[in-house]
Write a protein that holds these residues in place. Structure first.
Motif, PDB file in Angstrom:
ATOM      1  N   THR A 189       3.302   2.239 -10.572  1.00  0.00           N
ATOM      2  CA  THR A 189       3.968   1.258 -11.428  1.00  0.00           C
ATOM      3  C   THR A 189       5.306   0.881 -10.814  1.00  0.00           C
ATOM      4  O   THR A 189       6.184   1.724 -10.636  1.00  0.00           O
ATOM      5  CB  THR A 189       4.190   1.823 -12.845  1.00  0.00           C
ATOM      6  OG1 THR A 189       2.916   2.174 -13.412  1.00  0.00           O
ATOM      7  CG2 THR A 189       4.863   0.783 -13.730  1.00  0.00           C
ATOM      8  N   HIS A 190       5.437  -0.395 -10.470  1.00  0.00           N
ATOM      9  CA  HIS A 190       6.666  -0.913  -9.860  1.00  0.00           C
ATOM     10  C   HIS A 190       7.000  -2.232 -10.538  1.00  0.00           C
ATOM     11  O   HIS A 190       6.148  -3.131 -10.620  1.00  0.00           O
ATOM     12  CB  HIS A 190       6.483  -1.117  -8.352  1.00  0.00           C
ATOM     13  CG  HIS A 190       7.659  -1.743  -7.671  1.00  0.00           C
ATOM     14  ND1 HIS A 190       8.815  -1.052  -7.391  1.00  0.00           N
ATOM     15  CD2 HIS A 190       7.853  -3.010  -7.227  1.00  0.00           C
ATOM     16  CE1 HIS A 190       9.673  -1.856  -6.790  1.00  0.00           C
ATOM     17  NE2 HIS A 190       9.110  -3.052  -6.685  1.00  0.00           N
ATOM     18  N   ASN A 191       8.228  -2.352 -11.037  1.00  0.00           N
ATOM     19  CA  ASN A 191       8.643  -3.554 -11.770  1.00  0.00           C
ATOM     20  C   ASN A 191       7.670  -3.878 -12.907  1.00  0.00           C
ATOM     21  O   ASN A 191       7.248  -5.031 -13.099  1.00  0.00           O
ATOM     22  CB  ASN A 191       8.759  -4.756 -10.825  1.00  0.00           C
ATOM     23  CG  ASN A 191       9.960  -4.637  -9.899  1.00  0.00           C
ATOM     24  OD1 ASN A 191      10.893  -3.870 -10.155  1.00  0.00           O
ATOM     25  ND2 ASN A 191       9.933  -5.378  -8.806  1.00  0.00           N
ATOM     26  N   SER A 192       7.277  -2.819 -13.641  1.00  0.00           N
ATOM     27  CA  SER A 192       6.417  -2.929 -14.826  1.00  0.00           C
ATOM     28  C   SER A 192       4.988  -3.344 -14.509  1.00  0.00           C
ATOM     29  O   SER A 192       4.205  -3.613 -15.428  1.00  0.00           O
ATOM     30  CB  SER A 192       7.016  -3.923 -15.845  1.00  0.00           C
ATOM     31  OG  SER A 192       8.301  -3.503 -16.243  1.00  0.00           O
ATOM     32  N   GLN A 193       4.593  -3.419 -13.247  1.00  0.00           N
ATOM     33  CA  GLN A 193       3.228  -3.763 -12.866  1.00  0.00           C
ATOM     34  C   GLN A 193       2.559  -2.561 -12.198  1.00  0.00           C
ATOM     35  O   GLN A 193       3.157  -1.908 -11.342  1.00  0.00           O
ATOM     36  CB  GLN A 193       3.197  -4.956 -11.920  1.00  0.00           C
ATOM     37  CG  GLN A 193       3.636  -6.269 -12.572  1.00  0.00           C
ATOM     38  CD  GLN A 193       3.463  -7.459 -11.651  1.00  0.00           C
ATOM     39  OE1 GLN A 193       3.325  -7.302 -10.435  1.00  0.00           O
ATOM     40  NE2 GLN A 193       3.455  -8.660 -12.221  1.00  0.00           N
ATOM     41  N   GLU A 194       1.341  -2.262 -12.623  1.00  0.00           N
ATOM     42  CA  GLU A 194       0.628  -1.109 -12.062  1.00  0.00           C
ATOM     43  C   GLU A 194      -0.403  -1.564 -11.023  1.00  0.00           C
ATOM     44  O   GLU A 194      -1.136  -2.531 -11.217  1.00  0.00           O
ATOM     45  CB  GLU A 194      -0.074  -0.307 -13.155  1.00  0.00           C
ATOM     46  CG  GLU A 194      -0.723   0.961 -12.608  1.00  0.00           C
ATOM     47  CD  GLU A 194      -1.434   1.775 -13.675  1.00  0.00           C
ATOM     48  OE1 GLU A 194      -1.447   3.009 -13.567  1.00  0.00           O
ATOM     49  OE2 GLU A 194      -1.996   1.156 -14.615  1.00  0.00           O
ATOM     50  N   THR A 195      -0.441  -0.822  -9.914  1.00  0.00           N
ATOM     51  CA  THR A 195      -1.418  -1.060  -8.851  1.00  0.00           C
ATOM     52  C   THR A 195      -2.218   0.217  -8.652  1.00  0.00           C
ATOM     53  O   THR A 195      -1.643   1.302  -8.483  1.00  0.00           O
ATOM     54  CB  THR A 195      -0.722  -1.444  -7.533  1.00  0.00           C
ATOM     55  OG1 THR A 195       0.080  -2.616  -7.734  1.00  0.00           O
ATOM     56  CG2 THR A 195      -1.741  -1.710  -6.441  1.00  0.00           C
ATOM     57  N   LYS A 196      -3.535   0.114  -8.683  1.00  0.00           N
ATOM     58  CA  LYS A 196      -4.400   1.274  -8.488  1.00  0.00           C
ATOM     59  C   LYS A 196      -4.738   1.419  -7.002  1.00  0.00           C
ATOM     60  O   LYS A 196      -5.126   0.451  -6.346  1.00  0.00           O
ATOM     61  CB  LYS A 196      -5.686   1.134  -9.304  1.00  0.00           C
ATOM     62  CG  LYS A 196      -5.471   1.154 -10.818  1.00  0.00           C
ATOM     63  CD  LYS A 196      -5.056   2.539 -11.290  1.00  0.00           C
ATOM     64  CE  LYS A 196      -4.903   2.568 -12.809  1.00  0.00           C
ATOM     65  NZ  LYS A 196      -6.167   2.371 -13.526  1.00  0.00           N
ATOM     66  N   LEU A 197      -4.573   2.630  -6.495  1.00  0.00           N
ATOM     67  CA  LEU A 197      -4.862   2.915  -5.088  1.00  0.00           C
ATOM     68  C   LEU A 197      -6.039   3.880  -4.967  1.00  0.00           C
ATOM     69  O   LEU A 197      -6.072   4.921  -5.627  1.00  0.00           O
ATOM     70  CB  LEU A 197      -3.639   3.541  -4.401  1.00  0.00           C
ATOM     71  CG  LEU A 197      -2.319   2.767  -4.435  1.00  0.00           C
ATOM     72  CD1 LEU A 197      -1.244   3.531  -3.667  1.00  0.00           C
ATOM     73  CD2 LEU A 197      -2.482   1.366  -3.874  1.00  0.00           C
ATOM     74  N   LYS A 198      -6.988   3.514  -4.121  1.00  0.00           N
ATOM     75  CA  LYS A 198      -8.102   4.389  -3.793  1.00  0.00           C
ATOM     76  C   LYS A 198      -7.837   5.041  -2.439  1.00  0.00           C
ATOM     77  O   LYS A 198      -6.882   4.685  -1.760  1.00  0.00           O
ATOM     78  CB  LYS A 198      -9.402   3.568  -3.758  1.00  0.00           C
ATOM     79  CG  LYS A 198      -9.778   2.972  -5.110  1.00  0.00           C
ATOM     80  CD  LYS A 198     -11.048   2.137  -5.007  1.00  0.00           C
ATOM     81  CE  LYS A 198     -11.408   1.548  -6.367  1.00  0.00           C
ATOM     82  NZ  LYS A 198     -12.640   0.711  -6.292  1.00  0.00           N
ATOM     83  N   PRO A 199      -8.657   6.011  -2.029  1.00  0.00           N
ATOM     84  CA  PRO A 199      -8.419   6.682  -0.740  1.00  0.00           C
ATOM     85  C   PRO A 199      -8.259   5.683   0.408  1.00  0.00           C
ATOM     86  O   PRO A 199      -9.074   4.778   0.586  1.00  0.00           O
ATOM     87  CB  PRO A 199      -9.669   7.539  -0.556  1.00  0.00           C
ATOM     88  CG  PRO A 199     -10.079   7.859  -1.953  1.00  0.00           C
ATOM     89  CD  PRO A 199      -9.786   6.620  -2.752  1.00  0.00           C
TER      90      PRO A 199
END
Length: 297
Positions: A189-199
């Protein structure tokens, strides 16, 4: 003067000025005054000085015992309050672990997860509240191996990383924030936005800008194996990491530190490491005490 002598003369109303001052200085003076006010409520037909003296002294002794008991009770209560306060403070105190320049360390978390700190980094967490609040505050760089089925948050100045049983690396330095997922799933979560990371996925912010990166092919970060690796990163980030790993100061002359650098350096040989970060850019170096001067002619 003798205490009982003064009290006897006081009961007989026979104190001279000097004796009166000595009588007022007695530690029982206030109690005696209270007693005399009580005795004024009645007047005995036959006043026996000896009996009244003994009665008065008995009352004082009883009062002193009660006062002594109360003081002892208050002391015990105060000690218990202090002990409880110390226990509460120490058991709710945060655990803080940090590394210095050229140092790494591994910490086991309460759920059997582990954290390895890179040089000049720190984490803070609370063991007591870990079961219901798994929050870790990070400054610097750390590699996390999370126990399966466990989740927690890694909180940095640049963003929060939420993990779900995984292995990942977080690096938060000045104007630099990077998260690399090696296993499982990571939410950044950066600047209120979430990014999902896979391997293999990365999330990189440099100077406030999102930087696209290639898929990560290594099973773990290189610094765990005493080597720092860079892929198209500003030269200033390379130099900053070099300073942390070797505990030196670096100054530059006629060098654009924003130019991109790809390469690596080892953490166990200063001269070899210097050649690794200078030869590809045709930079020369000199050493003065703990300062390294990089120059491009």
């Amino acid at each position: 003067m003798d205490r009982e002598f003064l009290i006897s003369k006081w009961l007989n109303n026979d104190l001279n000025d000097q004796e009166l001052e000595a009588f007022k200085a007695l530690e029982d003076y206030d109690d005696l005054m209270k007693l005399t006010h009580s005795l004024q409520a009645f007047k005995a037909d036959d006043y026996d000085t000896s009996k009244e003296l003994e009665r008065t002294l008995s009352a004082i002794r009883s009062s002193k015992k009660q006062t002594s008991w109360l003081k002892s009770f208050m002391r015990i209560a105060a000690i218990l309050v202090i002990c409880f306060g110390i226990y509460h403070y120490t058991t709710t105190l945060d655990t803080s672990v940090s590394t210095t320049m050229a140092q790494k360390t591994t910490i086991s978390l309460p759920d059997a997860s582990s954290v390895t700190l890179n040089a000049k980094s720190s984490i803070v967490f609370n063991k007591k509240s870990w079961k219901h609040e798994r929050d870790i505050r990070l400054e610097g760089e750390a590699f996390f191996k999370v126990a399966k089925g466990e989740t927690f948050n890694v909180i940095t100045k640049s963003g929060t990383v939420t993990v779900y049983g995984t292995q990942f690396n977080v690096k938060q330095r000045k104007n630099y924030f990077e998260v690399i997922c090696y296993e499982g799933l990571v939410g950044v979560t950066h600047n209120s936005q979430e990014t999902k990371l896979k391997p293999g996925d990365s999330f990189l912010i440099i100077d406030g800008k999102l930087i696209a990166k290639e898929k990560e092919s290594q099973p773990s970060p290189s610094w765990l194996h005493n080597e720092s690796t860079f892929k198209s990163l500003p030269y200033k980030e390379v130099l900053a990491e070099f300073e942390r790993q070797y505990n030196v100061n670096i100054t530059t002359k006629n060098i654009d530190t924003k130019q991109l650098f790809s390469g690596s350096f080892a953490h166990n040989n200063l001269d070899v490491a210097l050649q690794s970060i200078t030869l590809p850019l045709q930079v020369t170096y000199s050493k003065v005490n703990n300062t390294i001067i990089l120059t491009r002619e």
